[in-house]
Design an enzyme around this catalytic site. Sequence first.
Site, mmCIF file in Angstrom:
data_model
loop_
_atom_site.group_PDB
_atom_site.id
_atom_site.type_symbol
_atom_site.label_atom_id
_atom_site.label_comp_id
_atom_site.label_asym_id
_atom_site.label_seq_id
_atom_site.Cartn_x
_atom_site.Cartn_y
_atom_site.Cartn_z
ATOM 1 N N TRP B 348 -38.309 56.327 49.159
ATOM 2 C CA TRP B 348 -37.210 56.385 50.133
ATOM 3 C C TRP B 348 -36.399 57.671 49.951
ATOM 4 O O TRP B 348 -35.862 58.229 50.899
ATOM 5 C CB TRP B 348 -36.318 55.155 49.944
ATOM 6 C CG TRP B 348 -35.043 55.198 50.748
ATOM 7 C CD1 TRP B 348 -34.868 54.762 52.018
ATOM 8 C CD2 TRP B 348 -33.769 55.708 50.336
ATOM 9 N NE1 TRP B 348 -33.572 54.957 52.425
ATOM 10 C CE2 TRP B 348 -32.878 55.545 51.401
ATOM 11 C CE3 TRP B 348 -33.302 56.281 49.153
ATOM 12 C CZ2 TRP B 348 -31.543 55.928 51.331
ATOM 13 C CZ3 TRP B 348 -31.971 56.671 49.086
ATOM 14 C CH2 TRP B 348 -31.113 56.497 50.165
ATOM 15 N N HIS B 349 -36.358 58.156 48.695
ATOM 16 C CA HIS B 349 -35.505 59.314 48.417
ATOM 17 C C HIS B 349 -36.026 60.604 49.039
ATOM 18 O O HIS B 349 -35.254 61.549 49.198
ATOM 19 C CB HIS B 349 -35.361 59.513 46.900
ATOM 20 C CG HIS B 349 -34.424 58.535 46.278
ATOM 21 N ND1 HIS B 349 -34.810 57.274 45.927
ATOM 22 C CD2 HIS B 349 -33.114 58.629 45.965
ATOM 23 C CE1 HIS B 349 -33.772 56.628 45.406
ATOM 24 N NE2 HIS B 349 -32.731 57.430 45.418
ATOM 25 N N GLY B 350 -37.295 60.665 49.338
ATOM 26 C CA GLY B 350 -37.777 61.920 49.913
ATOM 27 C C GLY B 350 -39.240 61.862 50.260
ATOM 28 O O GLY B 350 -40.000 61.059 49.713
#
Lengths: 949, 494
Positions: B348-350
């Site tokens: 989700w972070h990148g």
Amino acid sequence: MKNSELHLSHFQRHPLGWTTVLTFALTLLLSLLPLPSELRPFPTLVEAPWDTLTGVLLPGDGRVPAQPPPPDLGDPEGEGEMMFPELDLTTGGEARSRLSPADEKEGRRLEKLARQLGAAHVPIFQPCEQAGPGCERATLAPFFDALTAQREGATVRVVVLGTSLIASDYITDVLRKRLQSRHRSAGPGYLFVDRPTRGAGRTTRSGDATNGWGIWKVTDDPPAKGAGVAGVYFIAHGERPQATSYSPPKGTRLLELFLLTQPGGGEVLVLADDKQLADVNTHADEAGPAFAAVELPAPVKTVTLRTKGGPVRLDGVVLETGGPGVVLDSLGLPGASAVVLLRDDVPLFTVQMGRRDPRLVLLMMGGNDAFDISLDRYTPAQAQDSFRKLIRRVKAAAPRAACLLASPPDGGVWRMNKTISVRKQTKVMSGVLRTLAKEEGCAHYDMQAAMGGEGAVESWWKAGVMNQDLIHPLPLGGDLLGYLIDESIERTRLKYEASLSGPKPRRGPRPAGQRPARRQRPRPVVTSSVAPAAAASPALPPLVCLPDGGVGEPSPLPMPEPAGEIRHGTSLEGAAHLAPFFARLNLLETQAGGRVAIAQLGASHTAAQFFTDHLRALLTDRFGYAGRGFVAAGRPSERLESAGVWRETSDGWTVLDAMKAGQQPGLVWGLTGIRAVGEPGANLTVGFEDARATATDLSRLQVFWLQAPDAGTLEVSLDGALAARLESPPEGTPASLRVLELTAPGGGHRVQLANAGDSPLSVFGVSHELTRPGLIYDALGLPGSSVMTLDTYARGPLVAQLHARLPDLYIFFYGTNEAALKPEVVVEQMGDAYARVLATVREASPDASCIIMGPTDRMRRKRGGGWRPADAMDEVDLAQRVIAASHGCAWWGTREAMGGPGSIERWRHTKPPLSHRDHVHLSELGYQRLAETFAADLLGAYDAWRVAP
Amino acid sequence: MNFHSARFLLMLAVAFFLYWEVADRYGRPGEDEDLPDEATVKRMMNRRRWLRLWVLALTSFAFYAAWDFRPMLVLSAYALVNWVAGLLFGRVKSPGPRKAVMVVAVCLHLGGLLFYKYLNLFIRTAADVAQWAGSTAKPEPLALLVPLGLSFAAFQAISYVVDAYRGQVKARYSYLHHWIYLCFFPRVVAGPIVRSSDLLTQLDRPRRPARGAGLPALFRITQGLAKKLLLADILAATLVDPVYSNPAGYSSIECVLATVAYTFQIYFDFSGYSDIAIGVAALFGFRIPENFDKPYHAYNLFEFWNRWHLSLSTWLRDYLYRPLGGSRGGKLATLRNLFLVMALGGLWHGADWRFAVWGAVHGVLLVILRIKWWRFGKPTYDRWWKVAFGISVTFTAVVFTRVFFRAESMGRAAEVFEQMFTFTWGLQRVSTMAAASLAACVFFYWVPRRAYEFTGELFVRAPVPVRVVMLVALGLLVKSISNFETQPYIYRQF
């Protein structure tokens, strides 16, 4: 009291509002007070209140001030013919009169901007390439000579390798425009298939391409492998045809594709205004670089390349007029640095650069290196090392080009307080490039100084000509840089021209490779061909015309000459370096003064004696004969007999050589790389039966041997009589190479060397000269050796032997063995070896001139039959050429003299054959033919030198 | 528009004035109107409510459009999906159709996220795989404009749909409510992820700060700016960025130190942002939940995730871990869920596999920890040395996994690890400034929360002139040591 309570009450009722308002008020007050800037939140508020407020409140992201508007330079029209007369360095305004009125006007406009910005006309730093009473030849001379020559018909190509600064053709566009305005345009030059960073930047240097081309760059992560001179290539896959279109300017007649053949490769259809001109097939059994040239009809509005079938790899497209003028290739790759460009495929880079055959290579890089250094990615020393390698690679690939390093423009970094901090590493890189220019023989242009020095970026930014990134100039800034570079080049050229026309000491003849070129006509190409790039001769080789005008298939190597024929008089370059040798020859010829000696160091071509014997005969016919020269100690050899030399050995001799010894460094070898070791009692005789000597001659003989405490005693007998007995020295005396000199009346003599001691004795050879004016030619060859072998010899003994021979001219005839080595390593090894070897030989005879002979054409057998060029043929040929140029030696293109690539095969099939079936060595007749060509070139250059003013 | 720009502060002041003063003024009855009766009061309050909503909407639009307004169309589409889903939830009572509406809405939200954020990653990965298989095809990345804060918006949008489906939040809200819920400017760029039950309900009933209550919010904003500008940015410029751009140029200990520094940098960067977001929201009468709770005080990794980026970890727990079965499906399923949630949470972070690796490593460590607890029981932290040991081990695990998070690529992460294990010990290339800023970070991290609260109280209670001097002095301090390039908020990229 009441008011106070009211205020307190107000504060209490609205503490947040008051805090905000008073904070703002205090901030404003402090900014306006005459306090030290550290105590003023906005120190520029007094001087530029509006700019400060808008800068703080309005810019995007609150991070960087808004882009200032570009300056209004007005219309320089009507401001006088020469707005800045002090810039006119020409006599009679020659240079400026050649600019078109529009360019002249634009120049005045940019000059005005330069003065507003405090930019400077920085002189180009040129280390002297050839010193004389002044500087006989400056670094950019090849380029300036070529510009002069182009008036007679030649195309002068300039290749600029650079970064994002020029990726959209800013800076270089102005430079190109002005060069072409002065010296005529020969077309746009090398163009990309698509923009390397698709969708970004201008399309002025690329085609209008469809979206399906795969773009591979050395700046990718991971970097693309196998890139050529541009660092980027384009692949159309078979499943969907791709196209790219160009709009050639008026007068463009030639189109050349830089491509890679490969098994299963597809075709490229060449269309001019939708009419098919050619169909280039890129299929080949082996992958390899290739070029395909097509003549364009006139006029043509659009040229389209359309792929068909199979994968097609296209590196670039060249558009030229084929006539005189200047072409400037702008090969800018965003993110490029020396480290990055070293990822290019070396052979491909060499071949493609060789194909462009520029007269000036401009490296406009260093900004990304400065950035990387600022991040500690590498050190300045590492950057210097990378640049050095790149420069050498460029020089090897473009031996006829001058090299100019342009250090990066001044750069800056935004601080958090929105002020500009100078990127200090820019100056560091400038220093690195200046140092390299001195060491590697390049010119240097300091772009940071031209902008106004360190910190100039701030004024450029404020003037609205610098991008927010503080690295890239905006278009107008780029124009100014292009103008400044052009002005500096032009000023340097004018000084050079003035130095040529002014009174000066006697100059040598114009080097053979730099004579005025013949007018080039558009080449008579009627269709396309794919010429394998092995033909990396400097000029574009003739293209094969297919009779049916049909599909071009990979053609055999170009054969510009009939089989077995030799090109005469064209293969000696840098003859100016031979001036000292010519002076001695001249003295010998005109005044019968002195001795002129030539030492030819080489491999089997030299050891075979055919070439040297014939050359000796040719030269001594004109300049007089002064003896056979040096003969190595060794076993009897029929090869020596034609020159009247014979050898005899008793039992007990072992002949060692540097090749058999595994080329171990530091061993002591004779001038031919051998050492004859005689057991006690062994003897060896060398006889000289010199038919050209007379009874009145006096012979001078030299004996070369190794004296050591543990060595045997040498007895030297001359014509049967003991002439010297040389005992071994006492214990503790270091071994040393000794030379015994003897004289004897008459020309024919017998020298016997005997080991009269109890230990083995090493001897190296004997030389024979006649003490009369004439020429001596030493043939110093070791079969199978290379210049790297020579580099392994112990330096001191080699210097001692050469000093005894005292040559006036060294001829290095290596390269054929090197051509069989791995291309990726041999060039660097040769470069290093030649540097050391030349230092060694110059220590022995500092005034001697030198010629480096290129390798003879060499081929190796293909699997399944047929022959193909040796692996490193082109690389070695080019590398030796650049080594010669960079070390002050002349160069003789042996392969070129033989007829170019593939000539060894053609020589094989002449009757009688001129080459051996091994496709490495020549026949006796072949060596003689080669010697004749060499002599003709050498003597031609000598004669030209003699008649030169 | 960055929170630490003067432009934002100006916009904030204007929005604050409009929100409280103008809306109030135009929400009141006119002078010619009669004394308000109940209907008038309702009408008046309704008018005021809508005026405020529009002020919030316009401010949010201005804040986002300062970067680029086009991606707002994507966020507006998200709001549209939620609005339509809300209408349908209000009308449809049968569980089947309600579930279908929820599934469709969630799929649309996830589809948008996958398309805009991860499609290029998948294309690149497919090309890499094909290249290993011999293909020379090299597809160009799609030129998609990834909306800023899309990950946060998507998760927030999903939380509304699921909550509405579950009946935990009122289904019927206006489109403007939904739009503000996703685009509310204090949190639109980098969260925190606010639940619909928190924010949507507050939109209709913002609590006007009591007299003097704005000052704690101002202090929170100031604190956030100081964390970002005085601690995180300087640590990045002096130590973290140089080392991570060229790990081979530094010793093992310097690489480790840089990773520790990054661990503090990301905390002060993100918690600073959260402080500003919470403070700004408070100025408008909204309460946004806390996002951090001294995460490096955690003495095991589970506790770390209960202290770090709380709005995300609780979202993952409520909307992913529990729907997957949580710990109710047996041990193997529990471990699977744990790992899956962490790996997906990492991604989700990148749009880069290194984030997935980072999450997966955390997942593996949590799995190991969970098995250990099952096998040996949950440890008690009843002795100071047990606490110290737990904190040390947890902190070490967090630090080393940060390498994947910070490095620009997996290759660079491998270089950092490789350099760490060369066991070279010099500290020559750590400047005094870098060492001082790291020490300052450690100090300010370990300062007890009570000290911050006490400072806040001092700030609030201080006379206005003193407070003003404090703020100006802080600004001058930032200016005096700001010879470094500014850094974007780390979590802004997600």
